[in-house]
Design a protein around this motif. Sequence first.
Motif, mmCIF file in Angstrom:
data_model
loop_
_atom_site.group_PDB
_atom_site.id
_atom_site.type_symbol
_atom_site.label_atom_id
_atom_site.label_comp_id
_atom_site.label_asym_id
_atom_site.label_seq_id
_atom_site.Cartn_x
_atom_site.Cartn_y
_atom_site.Cartn_z
ATOM 1 N N LEU A 1 0.821 -1.210 0.000
ATOM 2 C CA LEU A 1 0.000 0.000 0.000
ATOM 3 C C LEU A 1 0.856 1.262 0.000
ATOM 4 C CD1 LEU A 1 -3.023 -0.921 2.287
ATOM 5 C CD2 LEU A 1 -2.891 -0.807 -0.197
ATOM 6 N N ASP A 2 2.029 1.199 0.589
ATOM 7 C CA ASP A 2 2.919 2.356 0.535
ATOM 8 C C ASP A 2 3.462 2.540 -0.887
ATOM 9 O OD1 ASP A 2 4.144 4.517 2.045
ATOM 10 O OD2 ASP A 2 6.044 3.524 1.589
ATOM 11 N N ALA A 3 3.780 1.430 -1.559
ATOM 12 C CA ALA A 3 4.259 1.519 -2.941
ATOM 13 C C ALA A 3 3.170 2.030 -3.872
ATOM 14 C CB ALA A 3 4.762 0.156 -3.410
ATOM 15 N N TYR A 4 1.910 1.757 -3.546
ATOM 16 C CA TYR A 4 0.792 2.217 -4.365
ATOM 17 C C TYR A 4 0.490 3.708 -4.162
ATOM 18 C CZ TYR A 4 -0.594 -2.561 -5.686
ATOM 19 O OH TYR A 4 -0.642 -3.829 -6.220
ATOM 20 N N LEU B 1 -9.937 6.746 7.227
ATOM 21 C CA LEU B 1 -9.020 5.629 7.456
ATOM 22 C C LEU B 1 -7.698 5.930 6.765
ATOM 23 C CD1 LEU B 1 -9.181 2.748 8.767
ATOM 24 C CD2 LEU B 1 -9.591 1.878 6.462
ATOM 25 N N SER B 2 -6.601 5.881 7.523
ATOM 26 C CA SER B 2 -5.290 6.148 6.934
ATOM 27 C C SER B 2 -4.819 4.951 6.126
ATOM 28 C CB SER B 2 -4.266 6.466 8.026
ATOM 29 O OG SER B 2 -3.971 5.296 8.784
ATOM 30 N N ARG B 3 -3.833 5.160 5.309
ATOM 31 C CA ARG B 3 -3.272 4.068 4.520
ATOM 32 C C ARG B 3 -2.695 2.961 5.428
ATOM 33 N NH1 ARG B 3 -1.863 3.739 -0.977
ATOM 34 N NH2 ARG B 3 -2.728 5.828 -1.183
ATOM 35 N N PRO B 4 -1.890 3.302 6.438
ATOM 36 C CA PRO B 4 -1.412 2.236 7.337
ATOM 37 C C PRO B 4 -2.550 1.524 8.062
ATOM 38 C CG PRO B 4 -0.051 4.202 7.575
ATOM 39 C CD PRO B 4 -1.229 4.594 6.745
ATOM 40 N N ALA B 5 -3.590 2.283 8.420
ATOM 41 C CA ALA B 5 -4.720 1.653 9.119
ATOM 42 C C ALA B 5 -5.428 0.659 8.210
ATOM 43 C CB ALA B 5 -5.703 2.716 9.608
ATOM 44 N N TYR B 6 -5.560 0.989 6.932
ATOM 45 C CA TYR B 6 -6.187 0.034 6.025
ATOM 46 C C TYR B 6 -5.280 -1.172 5.801
ATOM 47 C CZ TYR B 6 -8.444 -2.361 2.256
ATOM 48 O OH TYR B 6 -9.037 -3.343 1.513
ATOM 49 N N ALA B 7 -3.967 -0.956 5.770
ATOM 50 C CA ALA B 7 -3.042 -2.089 5.653
ATOM 51 C C ALA B 7 -3.242 -3.047 6.822
ATOM 52 C CB ALA B 7 -1.599 -1.589 5.606
ATOM 53 N N ASP B 8 -3.429 -2.492 8.018
ATOM 54 C CA ASP B 8 -3.680 -3.346 9.181
ATOM 55 C C ASP B 8 -5.026 -4.048 9.064
ATOM 56 O OD1 ASP B 8 -1.287 -2.930 10.552
ATOM 57 O OD2 ASP B 8 -2.035 -1.118 11.531
ATOM 58 N N LEU B 9 -6.042 -3.331 8.575
ATOM 59 C CA LEU B 9 -7.368 -3.935 8.424
ATOM 60 C C LEU B 9 -7.309 -5.120 7.460
ATOM 61 C CD1 LEU B 9 -10.719 -2.022 7.979
ATOM 62 C CD2 LEU B 9 -10.155 -3.924 6.484
ATOM 63 N N ALA B 10 -6.670 -4.915 6.309
ATOM 64 C CA ALA B 10 -6.576 -5.992 5.317
ATOM 65 C C ALA B 10 -5.793 -7.178 5.872
ATOM 66 C CB ALA B 10 -5.923 -5.467 4.042
ATOM 67 N N THR B 11 -4.716 -6.890 6.605
ATOM 68 C CA THR B 11 -3.932 -7.971 7.205
ATOM 69 C C THR B 11 -4.740 -8.728 8.240
ATOM 70 O OG1 THR B 11 -1.920 -6.647 6.899
ATOM 71 C CG2 THR B 11 -1.770 -8.537 8.369
ATOM 72 N N ASP B 12 -5.485 -7.995 9.080
ATOM 73 C CA ASP B 12 -6.285 -8.647 10.109
ATOM 74 C C ASP B 12 -7.381 -9.518 9.493
ATOM 75 O OD1 ASP B 12 -4.777 -7.469 12.079
ATOM 76 O OD2 ASP B 12 -6.165 -5.797 12.419
ATOM 77 N N LEU B 13 -7.985 -9.048 8.399
ATOM 78 C CA LEU B 13 -8.981 -9.872 7.716
ATOM 79 C C LEU B 13 -8.366 -11.181 7.224
ATOM 80 C CD1 LEU B 13 -10.951 -7.228 5.592
ATOM 81 C CD2 LEU B 13 -11.879 -8.657 7.424
ATOM 82 N N MET B 14 -7.158 -11.093 6.674
ATOM 83 C CA MET B 14 -6.501 -12.297 6.164
ATOM 84 C C MET B 14 -6.096 -13.214 7.317
ATOM 85 S SD MET B 14 -5.596 -14.089 3.598
ATOM 86 C CE MET B 14 -6.203 -12.883 2.414
#
Length: 202
Positions: free
Chosen positions: A96-99, A175-188
């Motif tokens: 997500l940071d690269a995007y 929702l911040s970019r890092p927060a969404y990265a955490d959300l997506a990781t937690d879902l997985m």
Amino acid sequence: MARTRAEDFDDKRRAILRAAATVLADQGSERASMSRIAGRAEVSKALLYHYYPGRDALVFAIIEGHLADLDAALATADDPGLAPPARLRALVHAVLDAYRDADDAHKVQLNHTAGLPEPERAAIIAIERRILRRFAAVLALVAPDLPPERRMPATMSLFGMLNWVYMWFREDGPLSRPAYADLATDLMLGGLPALARPPAGR
């Protein structure tokens, strides 16, 4: 005698690629002529053709550069010393940071890879597969009981969440970019144990 490369060659090339990605993302392949791209990049059409002999070469350079940057970012972020869940989280954050600020190039990748000539398309697919294999290997460590036939579908599902972020995410949103990265990781991480169990009804 070979021509000497201009000192600002790389800067001009990057500026052209950014402009081309914007035109291709906004207007699609049918309207994104080399003339339009040259105008957006504020260079002559002759200079554009000096850097890229045709639109396929331009499209390939955009996608290859975008994926190469992502692949390099993942190689840097991937730490085998981390516990597998933390390692996966670091990789998702890196994607997500690269995007960030790469929406146009990302749209070009999603919409124009299939139209490239076979050798260029194969080169792009090879990078994509290398990226996916890195994630699949980490998912196997996170969920060692996950059946092999479910590993790549799970990986592709994760990228489904990440690749379409540009459609809805706003940097100034709640929702911040890092927060969404955490959300997506937690879902997985939360879903993988269920995927390790036999499918319902079997």
